[in-house]
Design a protein around this motif. Structure first.
Motif, PDB file in Angstrom:
ATOM      1  N   HIS A 120       0.807  -1.225   0.000  1.00 22.48           N
ATOM      2  CA  HIS A 120       0.000   0.000   0.000  1.00 22.48           C
ATOM      3  C   HIS A 120       0.841   1.277   0.000  1.00 22.48           C
ATOM      4  O   HIS A 120       0.335   2.354   0.299  1.00 22.48           O
ATOM      5  CB  HIS A 120      -0.960  -0.005   1.191  1.00 22.48           C
ATOM      6  N   ARG A 121       2.109   1.148  -0.338  1.00 23.56           N
ATOM      7  CA  ARG A 121       3.018   2.296  -0.361  1.00 23.56           C
ATOM      8  C   ARG A 121       3.209   2.736  -1.803  1.00 23.56           C
ATOM      9  O   ARG A 121       3.919   2.082  -2.561  1.00 23.56           O
ATOM     10  CB  ARG A 121       4.346   1.890   0.289  1.00 23.56           C
ATOM     11  N   PRO A 122       2.603   3.843  -2.191  1.00 23.74           N
ATOM     12  CA  PRO A 122       2.701   4.276  -3.594  1.00 23.74           C
ATOM     13  C   PRO A 122       4.063   4.898  -3.914  1.00 23.74           C
ATOM     14  O   PRO A 122       4.693   5.531  -3.076  1.00 23.74           O
ATOM     15  CB  PRO A 122       1.595   5.325  -3.711  1.00 23.74           C
ATOM     16  N   GLY A 123       4.507   4.665  -5.146  1.00 26.57           N
ATOM     17  CA  GLY A 123       5.678   5.364  -5.658  1.00 26.57           C
ATOM     18  C   GLY A 123       7.027   4.925  -5.137  1.00 26.57           C
ATOM     19  O   GLY A 123       8.012   5.633  -5.325  1.00 26.57           O
ATOM     20  N   HIS A 124       7.121   3.780  -4.499  1.00 26.90           N
ATOM     21  CA  HIS A 124       8.417   3.306  -4.010  1.00 26.90           C
ATOM     22  C   HIS A 124       8.857   2.124  -4.864  1.00 26.90           C
ATOM     23  O   HIS A 124       8.046   1.336  -5.325  1.00 26.90           O
ATOM     24  CB  HIS A 124       8.344   2.904  -2.538  1.00 26.90           C
ATOM     25  N   PHE A 125      10.170   2.001  -5.063  1.00 24.02           N
ATOM     26  CA  PHE A 125      10.708   0.965  -5.952  1.00 24.02           C
ATOM     27  C   PHE A 125      10.695  -0.434  -5.347  1.00 24.02           C
ATOM     28  O   PHE A 125      10.820  -1.418  -6.063  1.00 24.02           O
ATOM     29  CB  PHE A 125      12.135   1.313  -6.401  1.00 24.02           C
ATOM     30  N   MET A 126      10.557  -0.552  -4.045  1.00 22.49           N
ATOM     31  CA  MET A 126      10.638  -1.859  -3.384  1.00 22.49           C
ATOM     32  C   MET A 126       9.293  -2.587  -3.486  1.00 22.49           C
ATOM     33  O   MET A 126       8.309  -2.146  -2.904  1.00 22.49           O
ATOM     34  CB  MET A 126      11.007  -1.675  -1.909  1.00 22.49           C
ATOM     35  N   PRO A 127       9.235  -3.705  -4.219  1.00 21.63           N
ATOM     36  CA  PRO A 127       7.973  -4.432  -4.332  1.00 21.63           C
ATOM     37  C   PRO A 127       7.734  -5.363  -3.136  1.00 21.63           C
ATOM     38  O   PRO A 127       8.674  -5.787  -2.454  1.00 21.63           O
ATOM     39  CB  PRO A 127       8.154  -5.245  -5.614  1.00 21.63           C
ATOM     40  N   LYS A 128       6.481  -5.672  -2.929  1.00 22.23           N
ATOM     41  CA  LYS A 128       6.064  -6.577  -1.857  1.00 22.23           C
ATOM     42  C   LYS A 128       6.745  -7.942  -1.982  1.00 22.23           C
ATOM     43  O   LYS A 128       7.010  -8.604  -0.971  1.00 22.23           O
ATOM     44  CB  LYS A 128       4.542  -6.702  -1.914  1.00 22.23           C
ATOM     45  N   THR A 129       7.078  -8.340  -3.197  1.00 28.21           N
ATOM     46  CA  THR A 129       7.677  -9.663  -3.425  1.00 28.21           C
ATOM     47  C   THR A 129       9.056  -9.815  -2.788  1.00 28.21           C
ATOM     48  O   THR A 129       9.537 -10.940  -2.635  1.00 28.21           O
ATOM     49  CB  THR A 129       7.781  -9.960  -4.931  1.00 28.21           C
ATOM     50  N   LEU A 130       9.693  -8.702  -2.415  1.00 28.83           N
ATOM     51  CA  LEU A 130      11.028  -8.786  -1.799  1.00 28.83           C
ATOM     52  C   LEU A 130      10.986  -8.873  -0.269  1.00 28.83           C
ATOM     53  O   LEU A 130      12.033  -9.014   0.366  1.00 28.83           O
ATOM     54  CB  LEU A 130      11.886  -7.592  -2.221  1.00 28.83           C
ATOM     55  N   ILE A 131       9.805  -8.809   0.315  1.00 28.55           N
ATOM     56  CA  ILE A 131       9.716  -8.835   1.784  1.00 28.55           C
ATOM     57  C   ILE A 131      10.316 -10.117   2.358  1.00 28.55           C
ATOM     58  O   ILE A 131      11.080 -10.072   3.319  1.00 28.55           O
ATOM     59  CB  ILE A 131       8.259  -8.642   2.253  1.00 28.55           C
ATOM     60  N   ASP A 132       9.989 -11.267   1.785  1.00 28.70           N
ATOM     61  CA  ASP A 132      10.534 -12.521   2.319  1.00 28.70           C
ATOM     62  C   ASP A 132      12.056 -12.521   2.292  1.00 28.70           C
ATOM     63  O   ASP A 132      12.699 -12.981   3.241  1.00 28.70           O
ATOM     64  CB  ASP A 132       9.991 -13.729   1.547  1.00 28.70           C
ATOM     65  N   SER A 133      12.655 -11.987   1.214  1.00 31.28           N
ATOM     66  CA  SER A 133      14.119 -11.966   1.135  1.00 31.28           C
ATOM     67  C   SER A 133      14.707 -11.036   2.195  1.00 31.28           C
ATOM     68  O   SER A 133      15.800 -11.286   2.704  1.00 31.28           O
ATOM     69  CB  SER A 133      14.592 -11.566  -0.259  1.00 31.28           C
ATOM     70  N   GLN A 134      13.980  -9.985   2.536  1.00 30.15           N
ATOM     71  CA  GLN A 134      14.452  -9.084   3.595  1.00 30.15           C
ATOM     72  C   GLN A 134      14.482  -9.818   4.940  1.00 30.15           C
ATOM     73  O   GLN A 134      15.464  -9.731   5.673  1.00 30.15           O
ATOM     74  CB  GLN A 134      13.537  -7.857   3.686  1.00 30.15           C
ATOM     75  N   PHE A 135      13.420 -10.547   5.235  1.00 26.31           N
ATOM     76  CA  PHE A 135      13.390 -11.297   6.493  1.00 26.31           C
ATOM     77  C   PHE A 135      14.399 -12.451   6.491  1.00 26.31           C
ATOM     78  O   PHE A 135      14.959 -12.773   7.535  1.00 26.31           O
ATOM     79  CB  PHE A 135      11.974 -11.786   6.801  1.00 26.31           C
ATOM     80  N   ASP A 136      14.642 -13.051   5.320  1.00 22.42           N
ATOM     81  CA  ASP A 136      15.662 -14.105   5.223  1.00 22.42           C
ATOM     82  C   ASP A 136      17.047 -13.542   5.543  1.00 22.42           C
ATOM     83  O   ASP A 136      17.873 -14.212   6.165  1.00 22.42           O
ATOM     84  CB  ASP A 136      15.683 -14.723   3.824  1.00 22.42           C
ATOM     85  N   ALA A 137      17.324 -12.324   5.123  1.00 22.93           N
ATOM     86  CA  ALA A 137      18.636 -11.701   5.335  1.00 22.93           C
ATOM     87  C   ALA A 137      18.781 -11.098   6.736  1.00 22.93           C
ATOM     88  O   ALA A 137      19.896 -10.931   7.230  1.00 22.93           O
ATOM     89  CB  ALA A 137      18.877 -10.615   4.290  1.00 22.93           C
ATOM     90  N   LEU A 138      17.664 -10.785   7.375  1.00 21.78           N
ATOM     91  CA  LEU A 138      17.692 -10.070   8.659  1.00 21.78           C
ATOM     92  C   LEU A 138      18.387 -10.866   9.753  1.00 21.78           C
ATOM     93  O   LEU A 138      18.036 -12.002  10.037  1.00 21.78           O
ATOM     94  CB  LEU A 138      16.266  -9.731   9.091  1.00 21.78           C
ATOM     95  N   GLU A 139      19.385 -10.220  10.356  1.00 20.06           N
ATOM     96  CA  GLU A 139      20.044 -10.731  11.559  1.00 20.06           C
ATOM     97  C   GLU A 139      19.705  -9.727  12.652  1.00 20.06           C
ATOM     98  O   GLU A 139      20.182  -8.592  12.634  1.00 20.06           O
ATOM     99  CB  GLU A 139      21.559 -10.825  11.334  1.00 20.06           C
ATOM    100  N   SER A 140      18.857 -10.124  13.583  1.00 18.51           N
ATOM    101  CA  SER A 140      18.363  -9.193  14.595  1.00 18.51           C
ATOM    102  C   SER A 140      19.509  -8.540  15.359  1.00 18.51           C
ATOM    103  O   SER A 140      20.430  -9.216  15.813  1.00 18.51           O
ATOM    104  CB  SER A 140      17.451  -9.913  15.583  1.00 18.51           C
ATOM    105  N   PRO A 141      19.439  -7.214  15.515  1.00 25.09           N
ATOM    106  CA  PRO A 141      20.480  -6.504  16.248  1.00 25.09           C
ATOM    107  C   PRO A 141      20.171  -6.362  17.740  1.00 25.09           C
ATOM    108  O   PRO A 141      20.926  -5.715  18.462  1.00 25.09           O
ATOM    109  CB  PRO A 141      20.450  -5.123  15.584  1.00 25.09           C
ATOM    110  N   SER A 142      19.086  -6.941  18.203  1.00 25.81           N
ATOM    111  CA  SER A 142      18.579  -6.656  19.550  1.00 25.81           C
ATOM    112  C   SER A 142      19.582  -6.899  20.666  1.00 25.81           C
ATOM    113  O   SER A 142      19.522  -6.235  21.696  1.00 25.81           O
ATOM    114  CB  SER A 142      17.295  -7.442  19.805  1.00 25.81           C
ATOM    115  N   SER A 143      20.513  -7.820  20.489  1.00 29.32           N
ATOM    116  CA  SER A 143      21.488  -8.101  21.556  1.00 29.32           C
ATOM    117  C   SER A 143      22.788  -7.309  21.392  1.00 29.32           C
ATOM    118  O   SER A 143      23.705  -7.457  22.198  1.00 29.32           O
ATOM    119  CB  SER A 143      21.791  -9.601  21.591  1.00 29.32           C
ATOM    120  N   GLU A 144      22.859  -6.471  20.368  1.00 23.93           N
ATOM    121  CA  GLU A 144      24.072  -5.683  20.116  1.00 23.93           C
ATOM    122  C   GLU A 144      24.075  -4.416  20.971  1.00 23.93           C
ATOM    123  O   GLU A 144      23.014  -3.941  21.402  1.00 23.93           O
ATOM    124  CB  GLU A 144      24.145  -5.309  18.626  1.00 23.93           C
ATOM    125  N   PRO A 145      25.255  -3.831  21.200  1.00 23.52           N
ATOM    126  CA  PRO A 145      25.311  -2.588  21.977  1.00 23.52           C
ATOM    127  C   PRO A 145      24.715  -1.411  21.204  1.00 23.52           C
ATOM    128  O   PRO A 145      24.715  -1.390  19.969  1.00 23.52           O
ATOM    129  CB  PRO A 145      26.810  -2.379  22.217  1.00 23.52           C
TER     130      PRO A 145
END
Length: 177
Positions: A120-145
């Motif tokens: 639902h975000r108009p005019g941005h280049f990032m398509p919804k289809t890339l969301i899964d790849s973002q979560f696949d790449a995500l390494e949570s920073p929560s335990s970092e300083p």
């Protein structure tokens, strides 16, 4: 005493609200916003627009540009707030190596909420289809300083910016512990 934070990165997957939180935060405290997406080369934008996830090599020059921009803002005496997905620890470490006292505000949310927001975000280049790849790449920073993790699915932009501002204010140079 808390380590002082000289600059912030607002990070997370696409759709978490990085740009909106950055703008609201900068309005609260007079910091300068650096929109990470504007530093992507045309090839990266074309790749993402076509639904192709970026590789570490694709991000390398982009991260160099962000490091340069952070250093330049600090050299001008500004308090920069950078928006950058910073999905992997090695990306965050690269940014940290460029700027002493770099803090991260991690806007956490679920894949379902991220996909809905991106769809639902108009005019941005990032398509919804890339969301899964973002979560696949995500390494949570929560335990970092110097990381503040906020729930971007349940808090609104104003609340997220206020909480980030309060956390940053507590870690200004010379602030009491």
């Amino acid at each position: 005493m808390n380590q002082p934070i000289t600059a912030l990165v607002i990070m997370g997957v696409a759709g978490c609200g990085k740009s909106s939180v950055s703008q609201a935060l900068c309005q609260l405290n007079g910091a300068i916003a650096i929109e990470g997406d504007t530093f992507h080369p045309a090839a990266n934008i074309a790749k993402m627009s076509a639904g192709i996830p970026l590789t570490d090599d694709d991000r390398s020059g982009w991260l160099d540009s962000l490091c340069d921009e952070l250093r330049a803002a600090i050299a001008r005496g500004q308090r920069p707030v950078l928006t950058c997905s910073a999905l992997k620890l090695r990306y965050r470490e690269r940014l940290r190596a460029a700027v002493d006292g770099l803090g991260f505000v991690y806007l956490e949310l679920t894949p379902r909420v991220a996909a809905d927001r991106v769809a639902h975000r108009p005019g941005h280049f990032m398509p919804k289809t890339l969301i899964d790849s973002q979560f696949d790449a995500l390494e949570s920073p929560s335990s970092e300083p110097l990381v503040l993790t906020l729930n971007a699915a349940t808090q609104n932009i104003k609340e997220l910016a206020s909480e980030a501002n309060r956390w940053w204010d507590e870690r200004k140079e010379g602030a009491a512990s």
